[in-house]
Design a protein around this motif. Structure first.
Motif, short mmCIF file in Angstrom:
data_model
loop_
_atom_site.label_atom_id
_atom_site.label_comp_id
_atom_site.label_asym_id
_atom_site.label_seq_id
_atom_site.Cartn_x
_atom_site.Cartn_y
_atom_site.Cartn_z
N LEU A 1 0.84 -1.19 0.00
CA LEU A 1 0.00 0.00 0.00
C LEU A 1 0.88 1.24 0.00
N ASN A 2 0.46 2.23 -0.79
CA ASN A 2 1.21 3.48 -0.87
C ASN A 2 0.72 4.42 0.23
N PRO A 3 1.61 4.86 1.13
CA PRO A 3 1.18 5.72 2.24
C PRO A 3 0.48 7.00 1.79
N LYS A 4 0.96 7.61 0.70
CA LYS A 4 0.34 8.85 0.23
C LYS A 4 -1.06 8.60 -0.33
N THR A 5 -1.23 7.49 -1.05
CA THR A 5 -2.55 7.15 -1.56
C THR A 5 -3.51 6.89 -0.41
N CYS A 6 -3.06 6.15 0.59
CA CYS A 6 -3.90 5.86 1.75
C CYS A 6 -4.29 7.14 2.47
N LEU B 1 0.94 -6.34 3.27
CA LEU B 1 0.71 -5.28 2.30
C LEU B 1 0.76 -3.88 2.91
N ILE B 2 0.62 -3.79 4.24
CA ILE B 2 0.61 -2.49 4.91
C ILE B 2 2.02 -2.11 5.35
N PRO B 3 2.51 -0.94 4.99
CA PRO B 3 3.86 -0.52 5.40
C PRO B 3 4.02 -0.55 6.92
N ASP B 4 5.23 -0.82 7.37
CA ASP B 4 5.53 -0.85 8.81
C ASP B 4 5.15 0.48 9.45
N GLY B 5 4.57 0.39 10.63
CA GLY B 5 4.19 1.58 11.37
C GLY B 5 2.83 2.13 11.01
N MET B 6 2.14 1.49 10.04
CA MET B 6 0.85 2.00 9.60
C MET B 6 -0.31 1.14 10.07
N TRP B 7 -0.07 0.20 10.98
CA TRP B 7 -1.18 -0.60 11.49
C TRP B 7 -0.94 -0.96 12.95
N ALA B 8 -2.04 -1.13 13.66
CA ALA B 8 -2.01 -1.55 15.07
C ALA B 8 -3.17 -2.51 15.31
N ASP B 9 -2.88 -3.67 15.88
CA ASP B 9 -3.92 -4.66 16.12
C ASP B 9 -4.87 -4.23 17.22
N PRO B 10 -6.14 -4.56 17.10
CA PRO B 10 -7.10 -4.29 18.17
C PRO B 10 -6.95 -5.33 19.28
N LYS B 11 -7.72 -5.19 20.31
CA LYS B 11 -7.68 -6.13 21.43
C LYS B 11 -7.97 -7.55 20.96
N ILE C 1 -16.12 4.61 13.28
CA ILE C 1 -14.93 4.82 12.46
C ILE C 1 -15.17 4.25 11.07
N GLN C 2 -14.53 4.83 10.09
CA GLN C 2 -14.70 4.31 8.73
C GLN C 2 -13.96 2.99 8.56
N CYS C 3 -14.40 2.22 7.60
CA CYS C 3 -13.78 0.94 7.32
C CYS C 3 -13.49 0.87 5.82
N VAL C 4 -12.32 0.34 5.47
CA VAL C 4 -11.94 0.23 4.07
C VAL C 4 -11.43 -1.18 3.79
N HIS C 5 -11.46 -1.54 2.53
CA HIS C 5 -10.86 -2.80 2.08
C HIS C 5 -9.48 -2.48 1.51
N TYR C 6 -8.53 -3.37 1.73
CA TYR C 6 -7.17 -3.08 1.28
C TYR C 6 -7.10 -2.87 -0.23
N LEU C 7 -8.01 -3.50 -0.99
CA LEU C 7 -7.99 -3.33 -2.44
C LEU C 7 -8.40 -1.91 -2.86
N GLU C 8 -9.22 -1.25 -2.05
CA GLU C 8 -9.55 0.15 -2.31
C GLU C 8 -8.29 1.00 -2.25
N MET C 9 -7.46 0.72 -1.26
CA MET C 9 -6.22 1.47 -1.07
C MET C 9 -5.19 1.11 -2.14
N LEU C 10 -5.11 -0.17 -2.48
CA LEU C 10 -4.09 -0.63 -3.43
C LEU C 10 -4.37 -0.14 -4.85
N TYR C 11 -5.67 -0.11 -5.21
CA TYR C 11 -6.04 0.29 -6.57
C TYR C 11 -6.56 1.72 -6.65
#
Length: 323
Positions: free
Chosen positions: A148-153, A188-198, A257-267
């Motif tokens: 995933l591109n950080p700027k696109t996301c 697919l998510i760059p390091d530092g751009m995700w955090a797991d929930p409980k 909170i909004q929810c997205v699919h990774y393919l939305e971000m990738l494409y």
């Protein structure tokens, strides 16, 4: 006007996708199934919620040499929710095994966690199909170098490509046993751009799609609400999923909170989730399965995929359009 045409790798039918109407068209060709070894299996959810992404992903995989065919056939899981569902699903899966065993296909690349579990379970029951590889799309894309591109996301999530974005991954129920989609999503998510929930991975909380399909709407909304609250707790800007059904449910049934699919971000292509509720209508089955479905006793639209019943149809996609 048909936007994309292909020959289905499992049925030999000519399929035309019509993006603006969210429809498909079928037409008879020569009835021969293409000689494929590895196919992209899109699943019903991707086909209905994000139809233009189906050919986009297929072309990505085709160009990378990962697949040489495409099928939009249903995996059959949804038949379990029909009257006499166990019998219907077993019949469909038996025909699916027979069809696949008669081809040269050795690998499926699947976009949907439900399809992966359904196909693995079905194929494991037959010596002819038990060794067919069922791979997951996010890991396949990560393995060929996609990220995933950080700027696109940032632009899609916050409207500012220079902003920082933190995603909270949601792991779908059918992936709990293997964790293949969970690993692929995070790869697919760059390091530092995700955090797991409980609750994540094997302990993930259902998005609510399963209880909703069973008619338990309060339970479905409760599940979605928990996911939304846990995403806020880790300070994320959006939930990110690898399942279109989860994405739809978590956008429609929780306000946090909004929810997205990774393919939305990738494409770089956002889905308007507020307008897709009535689009889940294209589900293709074998005609033998349709022969035992009581069409008056189902809430879903199933269409047959076999050129054997289209003898009177001209070789033109517009001649057999699904309305």
């Amino acid at each position: 006007m048909v936007d994309f045409e292909f020959i289905d790798a499992l049925t030999g039918d000519k399929v035309g996708l019509i993006y603006t109407q969210g429809q498909a068209a079928l037409a008879k060709v020569d009835g021969n199934v293409p000689n494929c070894k590895s196919i992209f299996f899109s699943g019903c959810s991707l086909l209905n919620y994000a139809m233009p992404l189906v050919p986009a992903i297929y072309n990505t995989l085709l160009d990378a040499g990962e697949v040489d065919g495409l099928s939009v056939l249903c995996c059959g899981k949804i038949l379990s929710y029909e009257p006499n569902g166990d019998v219907l699903r077993a019949s469909f899966e038996d025909e699916l095994r027979n069809v696949v065993a008669a081809t040269s296909i050795k690998r499926f690349v699947c976009a949907c966690p439900n399809c992966v579990k359904a196909l693995r379970d079905a194929f494991s029951k037959d010596v002819r199909t038990k060794d067919i590889a069922i791979d997951v799309l996010p890991q396949t894309l990560a393995d060929i170098g996609y990220k995933l591109n950080p700027k696109t996301c940032a632009r899609l999530i916050k409207g500012d490509e220079n902003a920082e974005v933190l995603f909270c991954p949601h792991d779908s129920c059918p992936d709990r046993e293997s964790g293949d989609f969970a690993r692929g999503l995070r790869a697919l998510i760059p390091d530092g751009m995700w955090a797991d929930p409980k609750h994540a991975w094997r302990r993930s909380v259902c998005c609510g799609s399963l209880p909703r399909a069973a008619g338990k709407f309060k339970q479905a909304d409760k599940c979605a609400d928990i996911n939304g609250r846990e995403a806020l707790e880790v300070g994320s800007d959006a939930i990110i999923t690898a399942c279109m059904s989860c994405d739809f449910q978590l956008n429609m049934a929780q306000p946090h909170i909004q929810c997205v699919h990774y393919l939305e971000m990738l494409y770089d292509w956002r889905i308007n989730w507020s307008q897709v509720g009535d689009m889940m209508k294209l589900r293709f089955l074998f005609n033998d399965t349709l022969g035992v479905i009581d069409s008056s006793n189902t809430q879903r639209l199933f269409e047959g995929m076999s050129s054997s019943v289209l003898d009177n149809v001209e070789d033109d996609c517009d001649e057999c359009r699904i309305d």
